[in-house]
Design an enzyme around this catalytic site. Sequence first.
Site, PDB file in Angstrom:
ATOM      1  N   HIS A 103       0.840  -1.213   0.000  1.00  0.00           N
ATOM      2  CA  HIS A 103       0.000   0.000   0.000  1.00  0.00           C
ATOM      3  C   HIS A 103       0.872   1.258   0.000  1.00  0.00           C
ATOM      4  O   HIS A 103       0.711   2.153  -0.831  1.00  0.00           O
ATOM      5  CB  HIS A 103      -0.906  -0.024   1.238  1.00  0.00           C
ATOM      6  CG  HIS A 103      -1.837   1.150   1.345  1.00  0.00           C
ATOM      7  ND1 HIS A 103      -3.137   1.107   0.900  1.00  0.00           N
ATOM      8  CD2 HIS A 103      -1.655   2.399   1.835  1.00  0.00           C
ATOM      9  CE1 HIS A 103      -3.715   2.276   1.103  1.00  0.00           C
ATOM     10  NE2 HIS A 103      -2.837   3.088   1.676  1.00  0.00           N
ATOM     11  N   GLU A 104       1.818   1.294   0.920  1.00  0.00           N
ATOM     12  CA  GLU A 104       2.651   2.498   1.028  1.00  0.00           C
ATOM     13  C   GLU A 104       3.558   2.644  -0.197  1.00  0.00           C
ATOM     14  O   GLU A 104       3.844   3.763  -0.626  1.00  0.00           O
ATOM     15  CB  GLU A 104       3.471   2.475   2.318  1.00  0.00           C
ATOM     16  CG  GLU A 104       2.648   2.395   3.612  1.00  0.00           C
ATOM     17  CD  GLU A 104       1.544   3.447   3.724  1.00  0.00           C
ATOM     18  OE1 GLU A 104       1.689   4.544   3.150  1.00  0.00           O
ATOM     19  OE2 GLU A 104       0.509   3.161   4.371  1.00  0.00           O
TER      20      GLU A 104
ATOM     21  N   HIS B  24       1.762   4.645  -2.763  1.00  0.00           N
ATOM     22  CA  HIS B  24       1.910   6.089  -2.543  1.00  0.00           C
ATOM     23  C   HIS B  24       3.306   6.552  -2.986  1.00  0.00           C
ATOM     24  O   HIS B  24       3.476   7.585  -3.623  1.00  0.00           O
ATOM     25  CB  HIS B  24       1.757   6.416  -1.056  1.00  0.00           C
ATOM     26  CG  HIS B  24       0.349   6.388  -0.547  1.00  0.00           C
ATOM     27  ND1 HIS B  24      -0.633   7.200  -1.044  1.00  0.00           N
ATOM     28  CD2 HIS B  24      -0.238   5.667   0.451  1.00  0.00           C
ATOM     29  CE1 HIS B  24      -1.782   6.977  -0.386  1.00  0.00           C
ATOM     30  NE2 HIS B  24      -1.560   6.043   0.522  1.00  0.00           N
TER      31      HIS B  24
ATOM     32  N   GLU C 158      -4.694   7.990  -2.845  1.00  0.00           N
ATOM     33  CA  GLU C 158      -5.227   6.743  -2.305  1.00  0.00           C
ATOM     34  C   GLU C 158      -5.552   5.757  -3.429  1.00  0.00           C
ATOM     35  O   GLU C 158      -5.465   4.543  -3.243  1.00  0.00           O
ATOM     36  CB  GLU C 158      -6.468   7.060  -1.465  1.00  0.00           C
ATOM     37  CG  GLU C 158      -6.860   5.987  -0.480  1.00  0.00           C
ATOM     38  CD  GLU C 158      -5.862   5.778   0.655  1.00  0.00           C
ATOM     39  OE1 GLU C 158      -4.939   6.604   0.837  1.00  0.00           O
ATOM     40  OE2 GLU C 158      -5.993   4.750   1.347  1.00  0.00           O
TER      41      GLU C 158
END
Lengths: 497, 497
Positions: B266-267, B270, B296
């Site tokens: 997830h990170e 980003h 997001e």
Amino acid sequence: MQKKLEVYFSFRRRINAYRYIEWLLEWDQATIAPKASAKYRSEQIEVLSEELHKITSDPKYIKVVDELYENLETIEDTDLKREIKIAYRKSQVVKKVPKKEYIHYQVILAQSTAIWAEAKEKDDFSIFAPILDEIVQYNRKFVKYLQTEELKGYSVLLDIYEEGATVQKYDEFFDTIKEELIPFVAQVTKKNKFKFNKKLTKNVYPRHEQKQFSKYLTEVFGYDLSRGYLGESLHPFTSGVISDDVRITTEYEENNFTANIFSTIHEMGHAIYDQQHDPKYNGTLLQGGSSYGIHESQSRMYENMIGRSFSFWQLHYPKLMELFPKQLKGIDVVEFYKFINQAKRSLRRTDADELTYSLHILVRYEIEKMLFEGSLKVRDIPKKWRQLMQMYVGKRPLKDADGALQDIHWANGLFGYFPTYALGSAYAAQIYHAMNEEINVDSAIENNNIRLINAWLKENIHQYGNSKTPEELILNATKEPFNVHYYIDYLKRKFGD
Amino acid sequence: MQKKLEVYFSFRRRINAYRYIEWLLEWDQATIAPKASAKYRSEQIEVLSEELHKITSDPKYIKVVDELYENLETIEDTDLKREIKIAYRKSQVVKKVPKKEYIHYQVILAQSTAIWAEAKEKDDFSIFAPILDEIVQYNRKFVKYLQTEELKGYSVLLDIYEEGATVQKYDEFFDTIKEELIPFVAQVTKKNKFKFNKKLTKNVYPRHEQKQFSKYLTEVFGYDLSRGYLGESLHPFTSGVISDDVRITTEYEENNFTANIFSTIHEMGHAIYDQQHDPKYNGTLLQGGSSYGIHESQSRMYENMIGRSFSFWQLHYPKLMELFPKQLKGIDVVEFYKFINQAKRSLRRTDADELTYSLHILVRYEIEKMLFEGSLKVRDIPKKWRQLMQMYVGKRPLKDADGALQDIHWANGLFGYFPTYALGSAYAAQIYHAMNEEINVDSAIENNNIRLINAWLKENIHQYGNSKTPEELILNATKEPFNVHYYIDYLKRKFGD
């Protein structure tokens, strides 16, 4: 006076914030910041330095510090008195060195480490010589601006890193070292023919287990991780600006596992000192330790006197064997103890053992002294270096990369700093001797009670932070002025065996 | 104009430096700073915020931004035009909100997270209610100060986090979600009776091996560690202010090893976004991503669409088994795939799966909307929360700790922020669809070629940084305006199986 102090405190509040982020930026850069971020980072640092310089060179700030200094006798609080003295010392640089020269010097320093690194890489001193010459010239100018009736020449620089130090005092110190240690080293290194098990240097000691051992060491030494952090960097260091956040780094080399052990202990020596000062000094100029020499005395005491003692390893070697059962099989604690206490002539300061270390410093001290007396030119440093290394350490570098180019310090403008490394070792011996008169240090080590040692040091040294001069501290802790013979005696006892 | 721009740039140069250290201080605090340092640190942050506020509220700065904004048509460079618009937007807060109120609000925020944490700990909303009420009151005031002819009420806050968002648009979005997803979730969760091997949740997965797997993931995804860093923190996050230094954190829970895997992915979503924008945006307001929703969308696309796909695990599950041979013995890739894609009703947003996640956001959106319409009082939030959870998620919390107190966001003053989480998932589905029209995404994943996906996203989204609005970006990348049905279709396809 009260009003003036309030003005001073409100400036100090702002200065502290910039010092804090300067510290954090340096920490980050040396530990985890990705390389690619260097350019943007340095641009931000430039802005922040400008903002800080605006504050410290604000005529209102200079004026209030001057006025407080001139009225020192009206300040009763001795801590505050000392703080004003230190603030005055610092403001002299801003006041006396022309801003243009100071800024240009910073620009040169920002370029010089890369040039030094290239010169070292290519083993070519002539690449480094021109910028080093500029750095020396600037320092000569600064000496002229900053010198006083009492303090002249190279002593001005010595005094910056070791308050109260002069050429005369250091000469005396190094003369004794020359006289006593050079012949002793010749004796010791002649006898030293022990062949160590090759596993000690050839085996692989994985990072993961090394990390576990350094973690274990933090507990053994009582380095408080709730007010600290154990990180990793190319060159180990300690860093912090308050006693509640003193961080250290270590290095993990898989075929040189003792580097991690002794770096960790060395840096914990610095860190425990900084963690143990009276918390009232946080946010003041009395935060941290007294001088570079005193600081180094603590790190070397922890590293060499405690960390390389037989008592220590008798207790902790089993833990090391537990982590490295294959690697250390067949090597007993006696062999390990001898291994970590070998005395031999080396070319590099960072490879030097406890016995010969100060002779490496001696070489640097004499060269710096000649540079500032004007009897040595920058381009002649390598030749002089080889000559002095032969005389003092008994080993002559074939390459400047192993000689005059080995250290980064001069590229950082650090002149007058090296001698504190040797002085620190000598302080350590005297302090250790005094501590032994009051507590049984060996038995504390054997009983896994290093906290007792920490407590003695806190009581006699650490708690004071920078509220005493090195001279006052030594006298306070050992009940006599500095005496180099404790150092000589200690080395002769340890390496005489 | 040129002169005005120069004034603007010189202000921006200084502002950047403070933003940089603000970022570094936050990073440090969330990762390694010892707890004991919190007090001193917050004092320094206070000083630095004052210094920054002095700059951003400098009438000269406000004036030059106003003047540039009024003469926008004379600026030809579209990037610069957009930057001035953004600077103007930001300066409105400083200009329109009275300084006293703004500062008092900051003081309240500085206290509120500790109060929230206590309330959550004791499961007692009444502890949090008074300060939350103050925070809401302040936000209501800010809305009044900042609202314009076009943008009123809650929409003012929505627009801060998602440029162009309004209550009307979000209502439409969430209405579709309500209509389509609530019945679908009922269908899916009824069928879901698979019993997973207990080893997946009961075994211990040591940190050391988890770390190795996250390291492996950085290579698989092409997250550039020479311009980033993988750290550790309680709540994973991504942080950076230039494309050359975008850092992420993850968490290592020894009996919940998938938390690390999906946090890391997830990170990285980003981070890869921030690493891939055109480097010319570094040091400008166009640095980073477009909006919270777009950001997001990237993290969720990497996490859910790539990271939870069967293609992905077919290729990488063997590596996981290699690191955890005992723990995963007897569990095949199909079971693992099902395990990481379970759909079930949960009480906590952070435990929610891909399918039900937006329903958790819906609860928060409706509560925030009512708070700012004035139809709900702070003290009545818990009751409303339970009621809406029952209606939308189909599960009613017994404790407020699992209900209205579960998230830190409101304590941080974040109103209007939650909806971007749901919107991001919907953006992701639409972008993924468009990407699939041009490249074979599944085959890229199967062939360990996520770099191809990165390249498409760079070309169509990432390179633009914040130089386009969310609406422009979606149109540019997908050739049509935002359409929630891609999201609904994606979920129905995936969870219909």
